[in-house]
Enzyme design. Sequence first.
Site, mmCIF file in Angstrom:
data_model
loop_
_atom_site.group_PDB
_atom_site.id
_atom_site.type_symbol
_atom_site.label_atom_id
_atom_site.label_comp_id
_atom_site.label_asym_id
_atom_site.label_seq_id
_atom_site.Cartn_x
_atom_site.Cartn_y
_atom_site.Cartn_z
ATOM 1 C CE LYS A 225 6.758 -10.494 -4.707
ATOM 2 N NZ LYS A 225 5.692 -11.415 -5.222
ATOM 3 C CD GLU A 301 1.241 3.166 -9.660
ATOM 4 O OE1 GLU A 301 0.170 3.284 -9.009
ATOM 5 O OE2 GLU A 301 1.406 2.350 -10.571
ATOM 6 C CB CYS A 335 -3.570 1.967 -8.937
ATOM 7 S SG CYS A 335 -2.527 2.420 -10.330
ATOM 8 C CD GLU A 432 -6.602 0.999 -4.940
ATOM 9 O OE1 GLU A 432 -6.189 1.380 -6.040
ATOM 10 O OE2 GLU A 432 -5.837 0.621 -4.024
#
Length: 534
Positions: A225, A301, A335, A432
């Site tokens: 996806k 992850e 990230c 983040e």
Amino acid sequence: MAARRMSSLLSPSYAPALLRSIGYCSGRGIGINKFNTSAALEEPITPPVRVEHTKLLINGEFVDAASGKTFPTVDPRTGQLIANVAEGDTEDVNRAVSAARKAFDEGPWPRMTAYERSKILLRFADLVEKHADEIAALEVWDNGKPYDQATSDEIPLFIRLFRYYAGWADKIHGLTIQADGPHHVETLHEPIGVAGQIIPWNFPLLMYSWKVGPALACGNTVVLKTAEQTPLSALYVSKLFHEAGLPPGVLNIVSGYGPTAGAALASHMDVDKLAFTGSTETGKIILGLAAKSNLKPVTLELGGKSPFIVCEDANVDEAVELAHAALFYNQGQCCCAGSRTFVHERVYDEFIEKAKARASKRVVGDPFKKGVEQGPQVDSEQFNKILRYISSGVESGATLETGGQRFGSNGYYIEPTVFSNVQDDMLIAKDEIFGPVQSILKFKDINEVIQRSNASSFGLAAGVFTQNLDTANTLTRALKAGTVWINCFDVFDAAIPFGGYKMSGHGREKGIYSLNNYLQIKAVVTRLKNPAWL
């Protein structure tokens, strides 16, 4: 994540024409703006590529969604429509998984020799190299990253990764084991089956290679996806996979939204393995759905808030440049970005002034134009989220050294932003942000910075800038992070594993470690009738 700088793959014969068409060569106004000017962005360049594939790829064919629905993917430079893409949901995931299951249970892919699989992966890499210019342009158009970054970093590493996994395909094997008794014992490393994979929008092609490469090398079939923000490049390169000879049903691509297509894939009873890259919040949902269905193994992850530690012996000019790249690369949408810049108090003031000056010179503009370092954020949601964090930093008492505003009046551009006097309890130091916002914190000694660096729910990566070997070794072992870069940052290689501690996920991608994600280990024990020959 980011990629190591590599040379462009544009062929010498074709490159000049392409570069002229997107404004790289002389004779055309480039129109680059420093972020701190008031000039508006020029009319964006028309990308030199057509959008050819907007449907789902199921069982080797591009098909409409069962519902007939589509969703828009937009140009982040303008917010305008690029194309309408087929919107997959549960029924489409069911079709894709059924095709992948049949291809695995009955098809040739897991039964052909590993050498034959390797040759198909190599042919695919060759085709990507041949079409590197179009693929890069499509990635830039859909994502907003600088064209130079796509051509110099990401497309070459994408190709390298598939060639790397092609090399592994015929080297996957088990062991023989000495058992305590009259038995012959061996282990078989077998493909796990149907792999469900969900990739993010910040590095669409690289995340595709991290997921698809090892899965196919091991003999699995895949349902992938794409992120709804960036579906186009995955559809394009998957067409090339079938040109390379990949059998139908081995690789299926479903574009759609997380709560529908993503949830259906994560909870599907006939998916044997799940891999996800994205936010920690979504990772928790993914893990829960997998557990509630068939307990399929999951690799995650996830997010990060990586410390970048500048020690007192640092060459400040070099440290400023490296810390700048560690944070601002890919519009800060990494990230593993070095988003907590810890600077020793002895060099803190000098560092702040130079970091501010470097960010002020950062070139923001149309990512198709030469010299642009920073393009737009991926979409309006991400754009608004970053601006809210910037407001939070100001309200919490951090010092806004530069930036902090929208850049231009169109698209999703944000000024490179630097905060000083950041404290550990501020949101800009804890969350983040995933944007071009550098938070600089002061520290006194190595024990303090270790404690503060590790006092985070994340543990994806860390950077250390020092000339002292003892300091480097101490920090390398003390920091709770999956990757520690010493006097460098964002160095990626096909063989280097990547993954996180704590809430940055579990499992490793790339390198030999990634193969373990897509293999079952079977022990085979045979009784020996005549143990005297042992």
